[in-house]
Design a protein around this motif. Structure first.
Motif, PDB file in Angstrom:
ATOM      1  N   SER A   1      52.683 -18.718  60.949  1.00 57.04           N
ATOM      2  CA  SER A   1      52.039 -17.985  62.313  1.00 57.04           C
ATOM      3  C   SER A   1      50.472 -17.598  62.860  1.00 57.04           C
ATOM      4  O   SER A   1      50.296 -16.572  60.904  1.00 57.04           O
TER       5      SER A   1
ATOM      6  N   SER B   1      51.388 -10.807  68.887  1.00 52.53           N
ATOM      7  CA  SER B   1      51.644 -11.943  68.053  1.00 52.53           C
ATOM      8  C   SER B   1      53.487 -12.200  69.221  1.00 52.53           C
ATOM      9  O   SER B   1      53.539 -11.456  70.220  1.00 52.53           O
TER      10      SER B   1
ATOM     11  N   SER C   1      62.627 -11.928  66.130  1.00 53.94           N
ATOM     12  CA  SER C   1      61.668 -11.806  65.220  1.00 53.94           C
ATOM     13  C   SER C   1      60.308 -11.440  64.985  1.00 53.94           C
ATOM     14  O   SER C   1      59.529 -11.255  63.965  1.00 53.94           O
TER      15      SER C   1
ATOM     16  N   GLN D   1      59.243  -7.961  64.465  1.00 52.92           N
ATOM     17  CA  GLN D   1      59.611  -7.553  63.185  1.00 52.92           C
ATOM     18  C   GLN D   1      58.834  -7.726  62.256  1.00 52.92           C
ATOM     19  O   GLN D   1      58.213  -7.217  61.468  1.00 52.92           O
ATOM     20  N   TYR D   2      58.410  -9.573  62.521  1.00 52.31           N
ATOM     21  CA  TYR D   2      57.585 -10.066  61.733  1.00 52.31           C
ATOM     22  C   TYR D   2      55.530  -9.135  61.641  1.00 52.31           C
ATOM     23  O   TYR D   2      55.550  -9.273  61.048  1.00 52.31           O
TER      24      TYR D   2
ATOM     25  N   ARG E   1      55.279  -6.395  59.499  1.00 48.12           N
ATOM     26  CA  ARG E   1      55.346  -6.271  58.409  1.00 48.12           C
ATOM     27  C   ARG E   1      53.946  -6.631  58.248  1.00 48.12           C
ATOM     28  O   ARG E   1      53.582  -6.759  56.807  1.00 48.12           O
ATOM     29  N   ASP E   2      53.755  -7.855  58.885  1.00 49.75           N
ATOM     30  CA  ASP E   2      51.878  -8.898  58.477  1.00 49.75           C
ATOM     31  C   ASP E   2      51.145  -8.209  58.350  1.00 49.75           C
ATOM     32  O   ASP E   2      50.184  -8.648  57.939  1.00 49.75           O
TER      33      ASP E   2
END
Length: 288
Positions: A124, A230, A236, A239-240, A243-244
């Motif tokens: 992604s 994003s 997800s 959440q990602y 994190r990213d």
């Protein structure tokens, strides 16, 4: 950046038997203590203080089983001022007291030594921009909630529900600045906060108007912001994104976090399967 972070981890490991001044591993990592704590928490999934506690008790467990030192000597070696305090901490992690563990050779829990590496998955894309902003004010409602490291936070869910969808929708019309729309803000969260620590949580809009139903306000100081976007499956995609930001963007870019509220906006499709997410993080450029 990751190489220096791992050098900082080596320093922590070499000094587990004494009080750790976080300023020194932060210096090794060429960042501020504030950002080092936040970056570690994002990468490791636990606060730095909790990791250090677990590593000390892991090493202490090995010495308890070895039987070469008295239990009090082991306690003092790993920073506990009394045998009772050591026994409580030991039992909390290992599920058994140190005396019983030594007598029975009980199986103990272990916190592995951590190191970090960057994995580029390519699944992604992350869109970002860096903007300079004057100070601005969020108006809405704020509360205190216990910190939850993983999963949904029931206190936040209940707080947002208490505001009501009709009120939140009405606030959209009063938003007259950037970031746009209804925002969630965390105002005083430290990356070293333990699970259950109370933190400030805020829901509102950037506005200079009188907003009906908005009883609180939150000020953001002038400065630099990194803005990340994003889109993808919900939840997800949201959440990602967080994190990213910490596992990919910060280690690869000459910025570090600075004090200030972290802001986020999430728009979920009507069927609840897709989300558009935007995150604003206060940053400052790292000068070589």
């Amino acid at each position: 950046m990751l190489e220096r972070l791992n050098q900082a981890m080596d320093h922590i490991e070499d000094h587990l038997g004494e009080p750790i001044d976080v300023a020194e591993p932060a210096r090794i990592a060429m960042t501020s203590e504030y950002h080092f704590r936040r970056m570690f928490s994002a990468l490791a999934g636990i606060p730095l203080s909790e990791y250090v506690r677990r590593r000390r008790l892991t090493l202490a467990g090995a010495e308890v089983l070895a039987g070469e030192r008295t239990l009090l000597d082991v306690a003092v070696r790993y920073g506990y001022g009394s045998g009772e305090a050591f026994a409580r901490a030991f039992r909390a992690m290992h599920g058994v007291g140190p005396g019983e563990a030594r007598r029975t050779g009980a199986a103990l829990h272990s916190q592995p030594r951590m190191s970090f590496r960057l994995i580029v998955e390519g699944k992604s894309g992350m869109r970002y921009r860096v903007v300079e902003k004057d100070g601005f004010r969020l108006v809405g409602r704020g509360t205190r909630v216990p910190l939850v490291h993983e999963g949904m936070n029931p206190a936040i869910v209940e707080f947002v529900r208490s505001i009501g969808r009709e009120t939140l929708d009405s606030w959209e019309a009063y938003a007259n600045g950037e970031p746009e729309g209804v925002l969630a803000a965390v105002s005083d969260h430290s990356a070293d906060d333990a699970e259950g620590t109370e933190i400030g949580y805020f829901h509102g809009v950037v506005s200079d108007a009188e907003v009906p139903g908005a009883s609180d306000s939150l000020d953001a100081e002038p400065g630099t912001w990194a803005v990340f976007e994003s889109s993808g499956e919900f939840p997800s995609a949201v959440q990602y994104l967080w994190r990213d930001v910490y596992t990919q963007w910060f280690p690869s870019n000459p910025y570090r976090g600075r004090p200030g509220p972290s802001l986020s906006r999430t728009r979920v499709s009507e069927d609840g399967t897709h989300a558009e997410a935007e995150v604003w993080i206060p940053v400052e450029r790292v000068r070589e």
